[in-house]
Design a protein around this motif. Sequence first.
Motif, PDB file in Angstrom:
ATOM      1  N   ASN A 244       0.823  -1.212   0.000  1.00  0.00           N
ATOM      2  CA  ASN A 244       0.000   0.000   0.000  1.00  0.00           C
ATOM      3  C   ASN A 244       0.861   1.267   0.000  1.00  0.00           C
ATOM      4  N   ARG A 245       1.958   1.202  -0.755  1.00  0.00           N
ATOM      5  CA  ARG A 245       2.826   2.362  -0.933  1.00  0.00           C
ATOM      6  C   ARG A 245       2.645   2.911  -2.338  1.00  0.00           C
ATOM      7  N   ASP A 246       3.260   4.054  -2.589  1.00  0.00           N
ATOM      8  CA  ASP A 246       3.292   4.597  -3.942  1.00  0.00           C
ATOM      9  C   ASP A 246       4.005   3.580  -4.841  1.00  0.00           C
ATOM     10  N   PRO A 247       3.344   3.088  -5.897  1.00  0.00           N
ATOM     11  CA  PRO A 247       3.960   2.052  -6.743  1.00  0.00           C
ATOM     12  C   PRO A 247       5.321   2.437  -7.307  1.00  0.00           C
ATOM     13  N   MET A 248       5.567   3.728  -7.499  1.00  0.00           N
ATOM     14  CA  MET A 248       6.820   4.172  -8.110  1.00  0.00           C
ATOM     15  C   MET A 248       7.868   4.563  -7.069  1.00  0.00           C
ATOM     16  N   SER A 249       7.588   4.360  -5.784  1.00  0.00           N
ATOM     17  CA  SER A 249       8.565   4.728  -4.758  1.00  0.00           C
ATOM     18  C   SER A 249       9.764   3.791  -4.787  1.00  0.00           C
ATOM     19  N   SER A 250      10.872   4.282  -4.237  1.00  0.00           N
ATOM     20  CA  SER A 250      12.118   3.519  -4.246  1.00  0.00           C
ATOM     21  C   SER A 250      12.008   2.294  -3.344  1.00  0.00           C
ATOM     22  N   LEU A 251      12.579   1.192  -3.792  1.00  0.00           N
ATOM     23  CA  LEU A 251      12.571  -0.042  -3.006  1.00  0.00           C
ATOM     24  C   LEU A 251      13.722  -0.936  -3.454  1.00  0.00           C
ATOM     25  N   GLU A 252      14.501  -1.384  -2.506  1.00  0.00           N
ATOM     26  CA  GLU A 252      15.554  -2.370  -2.754  1.00  0.00           C
ATOM     27  C   GLU A 252      15.367  -3.522  -1.777  1.00  0.00           C
ATOM     28  N   ILE A 253      15.729  -4.725  -2.202  1.00  0.00           N
ATOM     29  CA  ILE A 253      15.528  -5.899  -1.355  1.00  0.00           C
ATOM     30  C   ILE A 253      16.869  -6.494  -0.941  1.00  0.00           C
ATOM     31  N   ASP A 254      16.818  -7.200   0.154  1.00  0.00           N
ATOM     32  CA  ASP A 254      17.973  -7.954   0.631  1.00  0.00           C
ATOM     33  C   ASP A 254      17.988  -9.296  -0.101  1.00  0.00           C
ATOM     34  N   SER A 255      19.022  -9.535  -0.907  1.00  0.00           N
ATOM     35  CA  SER A 255      19.043 -10.720  -1.773  1.00  0.00           C
ATOM     36  C   SER A 255      19.479 -11.989  -1.050  1.00  0.00           C
ATOM     37  N   ALA A 256      19.790 -11.892   0.232  1.00  0.00           N
ATOM     38  CA  ALA A 256      20.165 -13.102   0.982  1.00  0.00           C
ATOM     39  C   ALA A 256      18.929 -13.975   1.176  1.00  0.00           C
ATOM     40  N   TYR A 257      19.099 -15.276   1.058  1.00  0.00           N
ATOM     41  CA  TYR A 257      17.973 -16.187   1.220  1.00  0.00           C
ATOM     42  C   TYR A 257      18.452 -17.506   1.812  1.00  0.00           C
ATOM     43  N   GLN A 258      17.503 -18.246   2.349  1.00  0.00           N
ATOM     44  CA  GLN A 258      17.777 -19.569   2.908  1.00  0.00           C
ATOM     45  C   GLN A 258      16.526 -20.418   2.722  1.00  0.00           C
ATOM     46  N   PHE A 259      16.724 -21.627   2.209  1.00  0.00           N
ATOM     47  CA  PHE A 259      15.583 -22.500   1.982  1.00  0.00           C
ATOM     48  C   PHE A 259      15.027 -23.011   3.311  1.00  0.00           C
ATOM     49  N   ASN A 260      13.722 -23.201   3.339  1.00  0.00           N
ATOM     50  CA  ASN A 260      13.069 -23.752   4.528  1.00  0.00           C
ATOM     51  C   ASN A 260      13.291 -25.257   4.628  1.00  0.00           C
ATOM     52  N   ASP A 261      13.179 -25.764   5.829  1.00  0.00           N
ATOM     53  CA  ASP A 261      13.327 -27.199   6.068  1.00  0.00           C
ATOM     54  C   ASP A 261      11.967 -27.768   6.470  1.00  0.00           C
ATOM     55  N   TYR A 262      11.448 -28.660   5.638  1.00  0.00           N
ATOM     56  CA  TYR A 262      10.147 -29.269   5.906  1.00  0.00           C
ATOM     57  C   TYR A 262      10.264 -30.746   6.267  1.00  0.00           C
ATOM     58  N   SER A 263      11.468 -31.229   6.447  1.00  0.00           N
ATOM     59  CA  SER A 263      11.682 -32.665   6.611  1.00  0.00           C
ATOM     60  C   SER A 263      11.031 -33.238   7.867  1.00  0.00           C
ATOM     61  N   ASP A 264      10.879 -32.426   8.915  1.00  0.00           N
ATOM     62  CA  ASP A 264      10.328 -32.937  10.175  1.00  0.00           C
ATOM     63  C   ASP A 264       8.817 -32.789  10.279  1.00  0.00           C
ATOM     64  N   LEU A 265       8.184 -32.203   9.273  1.00  0.00           N
ATOM     65  CA  LEU A 265       6.739 -31.967   9.346  1.00  0.00           C
ATOM     66  C   LEU A 265       5.954 -33.199   8.904  1.00  0.00           C
ATOM     67  N   LEU A 266       4.923 -33.515   9.646  1.00  0.00           N
ATOM     68  CA  LEU A 266       4.023 -34.613   9.310  1.00  0.00           C
ATOM     69  C   LEU A 266       2.741 -34.010   8.734  1.00  0.00           C
ATOM     70  N   PHE A 267       2.542 -34.199   7.438  1.00  0.00           N
ATOM     71  CA  PHE A 267       1.423 -33.568   6.756  1.00  0.00           C
ATOM     72  C   PHE A 267       0.167 -34.442   6.839  1.00  0.00           C
TER      73      PHE A 267
END
Length: 420
Positions: free
Chosen positions: A212-235
């Motif tokens: 809900n900001r001005d669509p043309m306003s300045s924005l930069e993102i932090d490109s660091a990422y880490q994948f989630n771990d779903y191995s312990d979840l019982l679906f």
Amino acid sequence: MKKIYSIIALYLLVISVQAQKQKMSLNNILDSIRLRHPVVKMYDSEIRSMDEAAKGARSWMSPQIGFGQYMTPYNVNLWQKRGEMQGMGSVMLSAEQMFPNKKKLDANEAYMNAMSATEKEMKEAKINDLVSNAKQLYFEWIILDKKLKVVKENEKLLEFMIRNAELRYKNGLDKISAYYKTKAALGNSKNMQLMYENDIREKRIRLNSLMNRDPMSSLEIDSAYQFNDYSDLLFDKDFFYQNRSDLKALDNEINKSQLKQELEKQSLKPEFGVKFDNAIGFGGQPMQYSAMVMVKLPMAKWSSKMNKANIESLKWKEDALQGQKEMMANEYSGMAYGMRNEFELNQNQLKLYELEIIPALQNNYRSMQTGYEQNTEELFMLYDAWEKLNMTQIEYFDILSKAFSMQVALDQLIQKNQMK
């Protein structure tokens, strides 16, 4: 004094520029969406509307008051006393009040208070969709940044090949066809750079809109990422019953159906009331009154059909909702296990590319470049080594994009933003 004002203004300008350039993490963006997106306010207003309506759940029927003439003849002369004969007619004041069944009021209050619970869960479901949309845009932006970086590196490599080829072509030491292929690849690389930069602008506009900001306003993102771990979840079904807002909404609908049944049952119970009439007679008549206790009998066979039909209908609706809930939970369970399997496959593929395939092709290119600089390799062989490396990097980004999309889809499915 003017210098002081100038320094303060410059300082504020620097702070403003730094704030504009400040990078936002994914969590910052998601928090902003939860707080500022118009849909949140819309649902909050709807929930407040239902809660306010529920405050009137224990209301009684309004009292009825009447005033007028009672058993009064049309002949006005008969109103007055004549000799020993009293006048005829009177003025009547009447009051009536029905008293609701307490258990019916309790049932109605419970039903009304449950009305907003479904909207609260639907609000969370909508926020979950918005969050998933933002995550997808965020991760696509990260991939575009990586592609843009590779494209810029490729331009340097291709420009190096072209410069050396032009020098060798003058000396007749290289084949002209490979030179033109390299020139075309450089042009294509520049075109891709323009496309990636335009795509990044599009992601920026859409993320600003979600916040809900001005669509043309300045924005930069932090490109660091880490994948989630779903191995312990019982679906299993219980997992989705606890986390999915749409399933919780169905639970609330089932609860509302049960409460509505109870309200219909209490509506079949008798209700009592009182009525008091006070008459002031004409022509010497004494004051008279009438006091009555009234009973409403909704359980009569001819008047209870609608309530009984509603109760039976609500029972079948409850069964239908329960079946829908189990069907959806079973479907979600199968989808989650399939997504996790594909997500783990993508992660394993990425590790293979990062640890073996891409390093090997990078070494191959460097060895070809060394040979080319030493005049032991030709341009088309160096170009071929670069092309294989570039195509492999594109394949890597495609797999990375699939992994991100799968993580976003899985987070949306299990409603990870709601998990504790």
